[in-house]
Design an enzyme around this catalytic site. Structure first.
Site, PDB file in Angstrom:
ATOM      1  N   GLU A   1      -2.449 -14.421  -7.382  1.00 14.33           N
ATOM      2  CA  GLU A   1      -3.119 -15.703  -7.125  1.00 14.33           C
ATOM      3  C   GLU A   1      -4.253 -15.946  -8.115  1.00 14.33           C
ATOM      4  O   GLU A   1      -4.434 -17.053  -8.634  1.00 14.33           O
ATOM      5  CB  GLU A   1      -3.679 -15.741  -5.695  1.00 14.33           C
ATOM      6  CG  GLU A   1      -2.604 -15.885  -4.644  1.00 14.33           C
ATOM      7  CD  GLU A   1      -3.143 -15.683  -3.229  1.00 14.33           C
ATOM      8  OE1 GLU A   1      -4.318 -15.997  -2.974  1.00 14.33           O
ATOM      9  OE2 GLU A   1      -2.386 -15.189  -2.385  1.00 14.33           O
TER      10      GLU A   1
ATOM     11  N   HIS B   1      14.730 -26.470  -7.643  1.00 14.39           N
ATOM     12  CA  HIS B   1      13.916 -27.274  -6.695  1.00 14.39           C
ATOM     13  C   HIS B   1      13.457 -26.421  -5.512  1.00 14.39           C
ATOM     14  O   HIS B   1      13.227 -26.943  -4.423  1.00 14.39           O
ATOM     15  CB  HIS B   1      14.684 -28.492  -6.168  1.00 14.39           C
ATOM     16  CG  HIS B   1      15.368 -29.277  -7.242  1.00 14.39           C
ATOM     17  ND1 HIS B   1      14.774 -30.317  -7.896  1.00 14.39           N
ATOM     18  CD2 HIS B   1      16.597 -29.142  -7.793  1.00 14.39           C
ATOM     19  CE1 HIS B   1      15.602 -30.810  -8.811  1.00 14.39           C
ATOM     20  NE2 HIS B   1      16.721 -30.107  -8.771  1.00 14.39           N
TER      21      HIS B   1
ATOM     22  N   SER C   1      -7.278  -8.989   5.048  1.00 12.10           N
ATOM     23  CA  SER C   1      -8.083 -10.111   5.521  1.00 12.10           C
ATOM     24  C   SER C   1      -9.213  -9.574   6.380  1.00 12.10           C
ATOM     25  O   SER C   1      -9.040  -8.615   7.133  1.00 12.10           O
ATOM     26  CB  SER C   1      -7.204 -11.056   6.341  1.00 12.10           C
ATOM     27  OG  SER C   1      -7.996 -11.801   7.236  1.00 12.10           O
TER      28      SER C   1
ATOM     29  N   LYS D   1      -2.817  -8.861   7.824  1.00 13.37           N
ATOM     30  CA  LYS D   1      -2.560  -9.487   6.521  1.00 13.37           C
ATOM     31  C   LYS D   1      -2.509  -8.520   5.349  1.00 13.37           C
ATOM     32  O   LYS D   1      -3.234  -7.541   5.284  1.00 13.37           O
ATOM     33  CB  LYS D   1      -3.643 -10.529   6.216  1.00 13.37           C
ATOM     34  CG  LYS D   1      -3.592 -11.782   7.046  1.00 13.37           C
ATOM     35  CD  LYS D   1      -2.311 -12.588   6.902  1.00 13.37           C
ATOM     36  CE  LYS D   1      -2.178 -13.274   5.567  1.00 13.37           C
ATOM     37  NZ  LYS D   1      -3.179 -14.328   5.359  1.00 13.37           N
TER      38      LYS D   1
END
Ligand code: ARG
Length: 461
Positions: free
Chosen positions: A287, A153, A274, A280
């Site tokens: 992804e 979980h 970024s 970043k």
């Protein structure tokens, strides 16, 4: 091709609507092989003379070279790859080129091309999958002594070895390889010689034709053979499962390289920055793989839906099998390559792994196991340890902060010895049954997997 029966030219818009050349041109190597093999069969059946056969053979070789070096000139009249190749063949050798159409239909031809494409694709995907398995095994070997929090979980559950977690993905990919083998087996049957649907009137030896094209079986029902695309579904299912597993691995990596987990640093070559936030470093590769999984699953659903309810035998709907299949194969090959680059270069932060496993209550189950080893029943042990955890939470302590005196307050069975069961090392070591995360057992699993990979049958053909 079929103008004789018609009094009028087809509508221009309609011609464009039916064309598949923009996406089926990539079938040219298989179409040329099928045509060459069919021309051999026509020679043996006495339909082609020796000289006609060699002229056709030479022309097919030239067409193959033109296709490969990009000099093949497609014409607006080329509806699909089969008509384009036949049109060029006739240009090169005259009307005799048209003789290759004898006893053959585009229906058995396209089915044959597609099967050859699938056999090739399964081999390439299989090889790339095995490569990723090897990389995961190497990385697991390297990190076999690193404990990390295991989750259920997405809540800290019990400590596990990082190597153990990485090997989980090797097992998933191994199941995918079995699916690829099944897909390969379902494609490995020659449909050529089925004609449009009723079989060919030319006395061809289909067994010889099959071995010439590398098939190990011959389709036994012409009506089924021209419209069977089960092998496309089987391939798409295998590809979908690969993506699904790559997507889960992606998600794991995305979590690990977040500052909150901080377990992984992606290599600069496999991360992006970024345009706005200078600090970043983003995991775009995983992804995109996660995102593209939907697209491959969509391809499977799209072909399954297209096939449902088709009357026998060939229907033009079947042309819609190509784009989803091609796109899925390309997407999976690209995704495997990007995952390979990402996994082989990412760095694991051992210090951070230590910090993460030294906080929380991940060995609470071990304390309950200790009580069970002292003859307490598990529900009672669970209740007592639950109270210990509750006490710790209230007093801002971890299990490791408790001394023997404090522990004894919860049960006379708890004391010095119980505290010894709370360390991450002892928790891991106790899980030595087959498949568990004990270091000795994971080392054994590693050995086994390495043998499994090395002893693997050659990549599916
Ligand atoms: N482009 C077609 C396909 O991909 C080839 C077969 C055409 N057959 C026909 N009867 N129109 O399915």
């Amino acid at each position: 091709m079929w103008g004789g029966r018609f009094g009028e030219e087809p509508d221009v818009l309609f011609i464009e609507f039916g064309k598949s050349i923009s996406f089926d041109a990539r079938l040219y190597p298989y179409d040329i092989d099928c045509t060459a093999a069919w021309s051999d069969a026509l020679l043996e059946a006495g339909v082609l003379s020796g000289s006609e056969h060699s002229r056709i053979d030479e022309a097919l070789e030239l067409i193959e070279r033109e296709m490969a070096d990009g000099s093949f000139e497609f014409k607006p009249s080329d509806e699909d790859i089969h008509t384009a190749i036949e049109r060029r063949l006739v240009e090169l050798v005259g009307t005799v080129g048209g003789k290759v159409r004898t006893g053959r239909s585009r229906n058995d031809q396209v089915a044959c091309d597609m099967r050859l494409f699938v056999l090739h694709a399964c081999e390439l995907v299989g090889m790339a999958t095995e490569e990723l398995q090897e990389t995961l095994i190497e990385r697991a070997q390297e990190t076999v002594d690193v404990a990390i929090p295991g989750h259920t979980h997405l809540q800290q559950a019990q400590p596990v070895l990082l190597g153990h977690v990485l090997l989980a993905f090797v097992h998933m990919l191994e199941r995918d390889l079995s699916l690829l083998l099944e897909a390969d087996a379902s494609a490995d049957s020659l449909p050529l010689g089925s004609g449009a649907l009723a079989g060919t009137p030319v006395p061809v030896d289909r067994e010889v034709l099959a071995s010439r094209l590398g098939f190990s079986a011959v389709s036994q029902n012409s009506v089924d053979a021209v419209s069977d695309r089960d092998f496309v579904c089987a391939t798409l299912f295998a590809l979908t499962m690969i993506m699904s597993h790559l997507s889960r691995l992606s998600e794991q990596i995305i979590l690990w390289c977040s500052q909150e987990f901080g377990l992984v640093q992606l290599d600069d070559a496999w991360a992006t920055g970024s345009s706005l936030m200078p600090q970043k470093k983003n995991p775009d590769g995983p992804e995109l793989i996660r995102g593209k999984t939907g697209r491959v699953t969509g391809s499977l659903v799209s072909v399954l839906t297209m096939l449902k309810g088709l009357p026998l035998a060939y229907n033009r709907d079947l042309q819609e099998d190509k784009e989803p299949l091609f796109d899925a194969v390309d997407t999976v090959l690209d995704s495997l390559a990007v995952m390979q680059g990402t996994v082989s270069t990412m760095r694991f932060d051992r210090q951070r792994a230590r910090e993460l496993t030294r906080s929380g209550f991940m060995t609470a189950t071990d304390l309950a196991d200790f009580l069970v080893s002292r003859e307490l029943d598990f529900p009672e042990a669970h209740r007592i340890v639950g109270e210990v955890v509750h006490y710790c939470l209230k007093n801002d302590k971890t299990l490791w902060d408790l001394d023997a005196e404090e522990l004894k307050k919860f049960s006379p069975l708890l004391g010095e010895e119980a505290a010894g069961w709370l360390s991450v090392e002892s928790s891991l070591a106790r899980r030595g049954a087959i498949g568990g995360t004990a270091p000795r057992e994971v080392a054994r699993q590693l050995d086994e997997l390495r043998r499994m990979i090395e002893g693997d049958e050659p990549p599916p053909l």
